[in-house]
Design a protein around this motif. Structure first.
Motif, PDB file in Angstrom:
ATOM      1  N   LEU A   1       0.830  -1.198   0.000  1.00 13.11           N
ATOM      2  CA  LEU A   1       0.000   0.000   0.000  1.00 13.11           C
ATOM      3  C   LEU A   1       0.865   1.249   0.000  1.00 13.11           C
ATOM      4  O   LEU A   1       1.839   1.341   0.747  1.00 13.11           O
ATOM      5  N   PRO A   2       0.506   2.237  -0.825  1.00 12.64           N
ATOM      6  CA  PRO A   2       1.281   3.479  -0.853  1.00 12.64           C
ATOM      7  C   PRO A   2       0.983   4.328   0.377  1.00 12.64           C
ATOM      8  O   PRO A   2      -0.072   4.177   1.007  1.00 12.64           O
ATOM      9  N   PRO A   3       1.912   5.224   0.741  1.00 10.70           N
ATOM     10  CA  PRO A   3       1.655   6.132   1.858  1.00 10.70           C
ATOM     11  C   PRO A   3       0.413   6.988   1.574  1.00 10.70           C
ATOM     12  O   PRO A   3       0.116   7.303   0.427  1.00 10.70           O
ATOM     13  N   SER A   4      -0.269   7.367   2.632  1.00 12.91           N
ATOM     14  CA  SER A   4      -1.493   8.148   2.497  1.00 12.91           C
ATOM     15  C   SER A   4      -1.188   9.635   2.636  1.00 12.91           C
ATOM     16  O   SER A   4      -0.876  10.118   3.728  1.00 12.91           O
ATOM     17  N   GLY A   5      -1.246  10.349   1.538  1.00 13.71           N
ATOM     18  CA  GLY A   5      -1.026  11.795   1.564  1.00 13.71           C
ATOM     19  C   GLY A   5       0.375  12.163   1.999  1.00 13.71           C
ATOM     20  O   GLY A   5       1.344  11.516   1.648  1.00 13.71           O
ATOM     21  N   SER A   6       0.465  13.208   2.813  1.00 15.75           N
ATOM     22  CA  SER A   6       1.772  13.713   3.233  1.00 15.75           C
ATOM     23  C   SER A   6       2.329  12.960   4.439  1.00 15.75           C
ATOM     24  O   SER A   6       3.442  13.216   4.867  1.00 15.75           O
TER      25      SER A   6
ATOM     26  N   VAL B   1      -0.827   4.343   6.068  1.00 15.10           N
ATOM     27  CA  VAL B   1      -1.368   3.730   4.861  1.00 15.10           C
ATOM     28  C   VAL B   1      -2.883   3.674   5.009  1.00 15.10           C
ATOM     29  O   VAL B   1      -3.411   3.611   6.119  1.00 15.10           O
ATOM     30  N   CYS B   2      -3.545   3.726   3.902  1.00 14.95           N
ATOM     31  CA  CYS B   2      -4.996   3.800   3.905  1.00 14.95           C
ATOM     32  C   CYS B   2      -5.506   3.100   2.649  1.00 14.95           C
ATOM     33  O   CYS B   2      -4.918   3.238   1.572  1.00 14.95           O
ATOM     34  N   VAL B   3      -6.603   2.345   2.782  1.00 17.37           N
ATOM     35  CA  VAL B   3      -7.171   1.673   1.616  1.00 17.37           C
ATOM     36  C   VAL B   3      -8.694   1.620   1.756  1.00 17.37           C
ATOM     37  O   VAL B   3      -9.213   1.343   2.838  1.00 17.37           O
ATOM     38  N   TYR B   4      -9.373   1.932   0.683  1.00 20.46           N
ATOM     39  CA  TYR B   4     -10.832   1.832   0.641  1.00 20.46           C
ATOM     40  C   TYR B   4     -11.193   0.465   0.072  1.00 20.46           C
ATOM     41  O   TYR B   4     -10.673   0.058  -0.967  1.00 20.46           O
ATOM     42  N   ILE B   5     -12.088  -0.231   0.751  1.00 14.68           N
ATOM     43  CA  ILE B   5     -12.563  -1.533   0.284  1.00 14.68           C
ATOM     44  C   ILE B   5     -13.969  -1.318  -0.274  1.00 14.68           C
ATOM     45  O   ILE B   5     -14.905  -1.044   0.489  1.00 14.68           O
ATOM     46  N   PRO B   6     -14.125  -1.401  -1.586  1.00  6.44           N
ATOM     47  CA  PRO B   6     -15.435  -1.133  -2.190  1.00  6.44           C
ATOM     48  C   PRO B   6     -16.450  -2.235  -1.895  1.00  6.44           C
ATOM     49  O   PRO B   6     -16.087  -3.307  -1.396  1.00  6.44           O
ATOM     50  N   LYS B   7     -17.697  -1.955  -2.206  1.00  8.93           N
ATOM     51  CA  LYS B   7     -18.756  -2.947  -2.011  1.00  8.93           C
ATOM     52  C   LYS B   7     -18.764  -3.980  -3.132  1.00  8.93           C
ATOM     53  O   LYS B   7     -19.216  -5.095  -2.948  1.00  8.93           O
ATOM     54  N   ARG B   8     -18.278  -3.583  -4.289  1.00 12.20           N
ATOM     55  CA  ARG B   8     -18.166  -4.497  -5.441  1.00 12.20           C
ATOM     56  C   ARG B   8     -16.837  -4.215  -6.142  1.00 12.20           C
ATOM     57  O   ARG B   8     -16.369  -3.090  -6.150  1.00 12.20           O
ATOM     58  N   ILE B   9     -16.281  -5.273  -6.741  1.00 13.00           N
ATOM     59  CA  ILE B   9     -15.044  -5.089  -7.496  1.00 13.00           C
ATOM     60  C   ILE B   9     -15.151  -5.785  -8.845  1.00 13.00           C
ATOM     61  O   ILE B   9     -15.955  -6.695  -9.030  1.00 13.00           O
ATOM     62  N   SER B  10     -14.322  -5.324  -9.757  1.00  7.96           N
ATOM     63  CA  SER B  10     -14.211  -5.959 -11.079  1.00  7.96           C
ATOM     64  C   SER B  10     -12.818  -6.573 -11.171  1.00  7.96           C
ATOM     65  O   SER B  10     -11.957  -6.328 -10.332  1.00  7.96           O
ATOM     66  N   LEU B  11     -12.600  -7.344 -12.214  1.00  9.99           N
ATOM     67  CA  LEU B  11     -11.304  -8.019 -12.380  1.00  9.99           C
ATOM     68  C   LEU B  11     -10.129  -7.053 -12.521  1.00  9.99           C
ATOM     69  O   LEU B  11      -8.991  -7.407 -12.210  1.00  9.99           O
ATOM     70  N   ASP B  12     -10.400  -5.832 -12.984  1.00  8.77           N
ATOM     71  CA  ASP B  12      -9.309  -4.875 -13.173  1.00  8.77           C
ATOM     72  C   ASP B  12      -9.161  -3.896 -11.996  1.00  8.77           C
ATOM     73  O   ASP B  12      -8.412  -2.927 -12.079  1.00  8.77           O
ATOM     74  N   HIS B  13      -9.826  -4.165 -10.901  1.00  6.91           N
ATOM     75  CA  HIS B  13      -9.748  -3.287  -9.733  1.00  6.91           C
ATOM     76  C   HIS B  13      -8.367  -3.388  -9.078  1.00  6.91           C
ATOM     77  O   HIS B  13      -7.715  -4.435  -9.103  1.00  6.91           O
ATOM     78  N   LYS B  14      -7.898  -2.303  -8.495  1.00  8.60           N
ATOM     79  CA  LYS B  14      -6.588  -2.238  -7.847  1.00  8.60           C
ATOM     80  C   LYS B  14      -6.442  -3.291  -6.733  1.00  8.60           C
ATOM     81  O   LYS B  14      -5.385  -3.893  -6.561  1.00  8.60           O
ATOM     82  N   LEU B  15      -7.512  -3.543  -6.005  1.00  8.69           N
ATOM     83  CA  LEU B  15      -7.486  -4.544  -4.939  1.00  8.69           C
ATOM     84  C   LEU B  15      -7.183  -5.934  -5.497  1.00  8.69           C
ATOM     85  O   LEU B  15      -6.434  -6.703  -4.895  1.00  8.69           O
TER      86      LEU B  15
END
Length: 128
Positions: free
Chosen positions: A32-37, A42-56
């Motif tokens: 995970l990349p650093p979050s902001g400054s 580190v911070c990550v949003y977990i969506p309710k749905r994902i597709s095959l090309d999603h970053k997760l």
């Protein structure tokens, strides 16, 4: 593996480890990349749905990404970056290399630290 060699995970990471397993959770957080400054966060949003090309999916693979969506759907996770685990391992390796007779400058070059910092780590580990 001896229990004292396994660092206890922070609660924010333990939640993820319960879903993915300890090793995969640490690997995921390390990607995970650093979050902001704030480079330490580190911070990550977990969506309710994902597709095959999603970053997760790119970070975890399809099955593990689906497990994360199921467990943390719609949440923003801010896990510990767990750098302390890496530092503990690095410091043990520095002491081991020094005990095997490796030159301080060579150790410093290998672990990408200054010779001053390597000497400091060796002195601190000797006090433990």
């Amino acid at each position: 593996m001896r229990r004292d060699l396994v660092a206890r995970l922070p609660e924010s990471v333990e939640e993820i480890a319960e879903v993915l397993g300890r090793d995969k959770a640490l690997e995921f957080i390390g990607k995970l990349p650093p979050s902001g400054s704030r480079s330490w966060r580190v911070c990550v949003y977990i969506p309710k749905r994902i597709s095959l090309d999603h970053k997760l999916v790119q970070l975890l693979g399809w099955q593990d990404a689906c497990k994360m969506v199921y467990a943390f759907s719609g949440m923003i996770l801010q896990p510990s970056n767990c750098r302390f685990i890496h530092r503990k391992h690095r410091d043990r390796e520095i002491v081991r290399m020094q005990a095997e007779g490796m030159d301080i400058a060579e150790i410093a070059d290998r672990v990408e630290l200054s010779t001053y910092r390597v000497r400091e780590i060796i002195a601190l580990q000797g006090d433990s």
